[in-house]
Scaffold this active site. Structure first.
Site, PDB file in Angstrom:
ATOM      1  CE1 TYR A 153      95.754 -77.446  80.415  1.00  0.00           C
ATOM      2  CE2 TYR A 153      97.797 -76.624  81.389  1.00  0.00           C
ATOM      3  CZ  TYR A 153      97.052 -76.976  80.270  1.00  0.00           C
ATOM      4  OH  TYR A 153      97.601 -76.850  79.029  1.00  0.00           O
TER       5      TYR A 153
ATOM      6  CG  ASP B   6      84.622 -77.245  76.872  1.00  0.00           C
ATOM      7  OD1 ASP B   6      85.445 -78.159  76.999  1.00  0.00           O
ATOM      8  OD2 ASP B   6      84.886 -76.040  77.079  1.00  0.00           O
TER       9      ASP B   6
ATOM     10  CG  ASP C   6      88.350 -76.796  82.119  1.00  0.00           C
ATOM     11  OD1 ASP C   6      87.891 -77.013  83.254  1.00  0.00           O
ATOM     12  OD2 ASP C   6      89.236 -77.485  81.595  1.00  0.00           O
TER      13      ASP C   6
END
Ligand code: MG
Ligand code: ZN
Length: 172
Positions: A32, A19, A21
């Site tokens: 974001y 993944d 973040d």
């Protein structure tokens, strides 16, 4: 201990799926990464990626970026962020072999947003990997769900356990 189970069985692993973040870079509070200057590598994550490469495993990014279809950031900007990220990773001796991204919002009901399995399955198909050859490292229950749906191994970064610690446990 049965073969293929748990950390330390890096001999059977051929790839680490990651993944983005919260695993490679720091999560942004309620927001974001909309531009490169907001992208902050977590301590040790560059070393972890170099370690994965040194051990001869593939490293593949599997990321939900609903910010794209929420119209918070154009896809071109996310692609630019990834270009910069890849360059930094390579400068540090690591490599990301591919990037798989879901741009959809949850309400679109797509097949690729984690915790659905499609991004992992697509990557396994493209690289001819079986689920037992893949460790997916995430930081969220959505990631765990996707790993379970794709039948991959799974481990989770937390404040107590960095990506580098996880890769050492599984690959050394
Ligand atoms: Mg995450
Ligand atoms: Zn999607």
């Amino acid at each position: 201990m049965p073969k293929n189970e748990g950390p330390g069985k890096g001999n059977v692993l051929k790839a680490v799926f990651l993944d983005r973040d919260g695993v490679i870079n720091r999560n942004i509070d309620k927001g974001y990464v909309t531009e490169w200057r907001l992208f902050e590598f977590l301590p040790d994550s560059l070393e972890a990626l170099a370690h994965i490469k040194k051990k001869g495993l593939l490293a593949v990014l599997i990321t939900n970026q609903s910010c794209i279809n929420r119209n918070l950031v154009p896809k071109e900007n996310v692609d630019d962020i990834h270009k910069c990220m890849l360059a930094e990773i390579e400068r540090a001796g690591g490599k990301l072999d591919a990037v798989y991204m879901c741009p959809h919002r949850p309400d679109e009901g797509c097949a690729c947003r984690k915790p659905r399995a499609e991004l992992l399955e697509r990557a396994m198909r493209d690289f001819k990997l079986s689920p037992d050859e893949v460790l997916f490292v995430g930081d969220h229950e959505r990631d765990r769900g996707a790993a379970e749906a794709a039948h991959c191994r799974y481990d989770q970064v937390s404040e107590r356990r960095s990506l580098f610690e996880i890769t050492k446990e599984w690959l050394d």
